[in-house]
Design a protein around this motif. Structure first.
Motif, mmCIF file in Angstrom:
data_model
loop_
_atom_site.group_PDB
_atom_site.id
_atom_site.type_symbol
_atom_site.label_atom_id
_atom_site.label_comp_id
_atom_site.label_asym_id
_atom_site.label_seq_id
_atom_site.Cartn_x
_atom_site.Cartn_y
_atom_site.Cartn_z
ATOM 1 N N GLU A 1 3.647 11.563 -4.110
ATOM 2 C CA GLU A 1 2.607 11.622 -3.088
ATOM 3 C C GLU A 1 2.816 12.772 -2.116
ATOM 4 O O GLU A 1 2.000 12.972 -1.211
ATOM 5 C CB GLU A 1 2.552 10.309 -2.300
ATOM 6 N N LEU B 1 9.198 9.767 2.949
ATOM 7 C CA LEU B 1 9.297 8.317 2.913
ATOM 8 C C LEU B 1 10.408 7.848 3.828
ATOM 9 O O LEU B 1 11.374 8.563 4.058
ATOM 10 C CB LEU B 1 9.603 7.844 1.491
ATOM 11 N N VAL C 1 12.725 4.588 3.567
ATOM 12 C CA VAL C 1 13.034 3.397 2.782
ATOM 13 C C VAL C 1 13.863 2.478 3.675
ATOM 14 O O VAL C 1 15.041 2.705 3.904
ATOM 15 C CB VAL C 1 13.785 3.770 1.494
ATOM 16 N N ASP D 1 0.723 -5.968 3.889
ATOM 17 C CA ASP D 1 0.995 -4.829 3.019
ATOM 18 C C ASP D 1 2.108 -3.939 3.547
ATOM 19 O O ASP D 1 2.489 -2.977 2.882
ATOM 20 C CB ASP D 1 -0.276 -3.976 2.856
ATOM 21 N N VAL D 2 2.582 -4.211 4.762
ATOM 22 C CA VAL D 2 3.586 -3.345 5.372
ATOM 23 C C VAL D 2 4.816 -4.188 5.697
ATOM 24 O O VAL D 2 4.699 -5.302 6.188
ATOM 25 C CB VAL D 2 3.032 -2.690 6.655
ATOM 26 N N THR D 3 5.981 -3.628 5.401
ATOM 27 C CA THR D 3 7.234 -4.315 5.694
ATOM 28 C C THR D 3 7.376 -4.536 7.193
ATOM 29 O O THR D 3 7.074 -3.648 7.980
ATOM 30 C CB THR D 3 8.408 -3.461 5.211
ATOM 31 N N VAL D 4 7.871 -5.719 7.572
ATOM 32 C CA VAL D 4 8.227 -5.961 8.966
ATOM 33 C C VAL D 4 9.670 -5.499 9.130
ATOM 34 O O VAL D 4 10.580 -6.038 8.513
ATOM 35 C CB VAL D 4 8.075 -7.447 9.321
ATOM 36 N N ILE E 1 0.595 4.754 3.802
ATOM 37 C CA ILE E 1 0.819 4.814 2.349
ATOM 38 C C ILE E 1 0.339 3.541 1.661
ATOM 39 O O ILE E 1 -0.052 3.567 0.489
ATOM 40 C CB ILE E 1 2.311 5.099 2.064
ATOM 41 N N GLN E 2 0.301 2.428 2.421
ATOM 42 C CA GLN E 2 -0.213 1.196 1.808
ATOM 43 C C GLN E 2 -1.689 1.319 1.489
ATOM 44 O O GLN E 2 -2.173 0.794 0.488
ATOM 45 C CB GLN E 2 0.058 -0.014 2.711
ATOM 46 N N HIS F 1 -1.947 3.558 -1.627
ATOM 47 C CA HIS F 1 -1.661 2.812 -2.849
ATOM 48 C C HIS F 1 -2.814 1.890 -3.209
ATOM 49 O O HIS F 1 -3.158 1.756 -4.376
ATOM 50 C CB HIS F 1 -0.384 1.991 -2.667
ATOM 51 N N GLN G 1 -5.618 3.977 -4.641
ATOM 52 C CA GLN G 1 -5.274 4.456 -5.976
ATOM 53 C C GLN G 1 -5.352 3.325 -6.988
ATOM 54 O O GLN G 1 -5.809 3.516 -8.119
ATOM 55 C CB GLN G 1 -3.856 5.046 -5.968
ATOM 56 N N ASP G 2 -4.912 2.133 -6.572
ATOM 57 C CA ASP G 2 -4.927 0.991 -7.475
ATOM 58 C C ASP G 2 -6.360 0.584 -7.809
ATOM 59 O O ASP G 2 -6.694 0.334 -8.968
ATOM 60 C CB ASP G 2 -4.174 -0.170 -6.813
#
Lengths: 184, 241
Positions: free
Chosen positions: B105, B109, B111, B150-153, B166-167, B170, B173-174
């Protein structure tokens, strides 16, 4: 004082005592590990094998898998659509929680079995679209009663399959091994 | 077999996803800041920690004062977020490889599960757009219902920053892939661009010349902040004209 204790341990009685303590610790560890490998307790001992052997498709009860991230757990309305026509439902003790839930309007609180941590964003849809079958990750449901997780769902397990499926397609490999594909 | 790090992409300069910000129409209303916080589960640090400079915003509105009193003039409002640099200064300093460059992308990022919280990346970021979780900030009961699944806490001790939503990338795109097509321009946008009442923020594919964001980016009037550092930022700013 400590010297005295060690001397006592060297006696036959002390050896037996330390042996018992050692065995207790080992069995506690083994039991602890065994407990982590068991499927969680469910409100109903749902027999997957019975339903699958009747010929019901996975996607009939878990249709989200073909459409989006979560496969979904069916609501009791979906269970009831078939079960209200089945005589056994009326007086079976195993099915009593379902009957009670439907009649009282409360939800059955199923416990998810195959879960990934919060920082992993798994999406079922592309996996189904890529031609994966449910049993490749979730195991053979014709053999289990309550759903079990046959895999350690680790990142290495995901990546092995991703790299294998990407093959020589560079673009696909970059996408399938990108950190941002799952972690965000 | 080809390893991902052997694949050479020429798009690091142009990038894939880009953003333009028109400072002439930005009123500094902070709608983007609020929308970003809602979309990305950003914690509210409270008054005390904010006083220590620990406030966590992935986007902030900067403004500066020009001239000597009484002839003071305010510069145009300047929304500042992660510039998703092609050559990011945050990336090589991470000892845990928690901030890596997405080859797929062309984004930077973060992580979260790899991050060990050295905060080296934040110290090395020339834009000062990274935020560190100094505590596990509590969300009282009704607030926990607005978390975006859709997003990490994020938890205490983890660095975080703008992800260009980015969520949403994605998800778009999906959806596009399930319908057998490419992602269309304007099909989705970031939370900040969606919330902006003046449409000062435009987001999209900068590597496709027909998209709106690429046309604005390539019209020759824009500036990239601190481009002289060689960071290859992917956000372009416009003002006065």
């Amino acid at each position: 004082m400590i010297q005295k204790f060690f001397n006592w341990l060297k006696q036959p009685l002390g050896l037996i005592a330390s042996g018992i303590v050692f065995l207790a610790l080992v069995s506690a560890v083994v039991y602890g590990i065994w407990r982590t490998q068991q499927a969680p307790e469910q409100p109903i001992q749902f027999p997957h094998k019975t339903h699958v052997n009747f010929g019901i498709q996975c996607l009939y009860c878990h249709p989200g898998a073909a459409r989006g991230p979560a496969a979904g757990i069916p609501s009791q309305a979906k269970c009831w659509a078939c079960h209200n026509q089945i005589v056994k439902t009326r007086d079976s003790a195993l099915l009593a929680p379902l009957k009670d839930a439907v009649l009282s309007g409360k939800s059955l609180e199923w416990v998810p079995v195959a879960i990934v941590p919060d920082f992993v964003h798994f999406n079922h849809r592309p996996h189904i679209a890529a031609g994966k079958n449910c049993e490749e990750c979730h195991g053979d449901m014709t053999k289990v009663t309550v759903a079990q997780n046959p895999q350690d769902m680790t990142m290495g397990w995901c990546l092995n399959c991703h790299i294998k499926n990407a093959g020589d397609d560079q673009e696909k490999l970059v996408k399938l091994t990108d950190c941002g594909t799952c972690h965000y | 077999m080809i390893r991902p790090d052997e694949v050479k992409m020429s798009v690091e300069e142009t990038g894939k996803w880009g953003m333009t910000i028109n400072q002439d129409v930005c009123t500094g209303c902070q709608a983007c800041v609020a929308a970003c916080a809602m979309e990305n589960n950003i914690s509210f640090v409270g008054e005390e920690d904010s006083g220590y400079g620990r406030s966590m915003h992935w986007i902030r509105i900067e403004r500066f004062w020009e001239g000597e009193y009484p002839d003071v003039r305010m510069t145009p409002q300047q929304p500042m977020m992660c510039q998703q640099c092609g050559h990011a200064t945050c990336e090589p300093v991470c000892p845990a490889f928690a901030t890596v460059h997405s080859q797929a992308e062309q984004l930077n990022l973060q992580v979260y599960n790899r991050c060990v919280g050295t905060r080296y990346c934040a110290n090395n970021c020339p834009y000062q757009v990274r935020a560190f979780n100094w505590r596990d900030y509590q969300r009282p009961e009704p607030l926990s219902n607005q978390l975006n699944p859709d997003v990490t806490v994020r938890r205490m001790g983890v660095m975080e920053k703008c992800t260009f939503c980015i969520q949403r990338i994605h998800r778009a795109q999906d959806t596009a892939k399930s319908e057998g097509r490419e992602v269309m321009d304007g099909e989705f946008t970031t939370a900040c661009a969606q919330a902006c009442p003046a449409d000062a923020i435009v987001f999209g594919r900068v590597d496709k010349p027909e998209t709106l964001v690429a046309q604005i980016t390539n019209n020759g009037r824009g500036t990239k902040h601190l481009a002289e550092l060689g960071t290859l930022p992917h956000v372009t700013y416009f003002k006065e004209g």
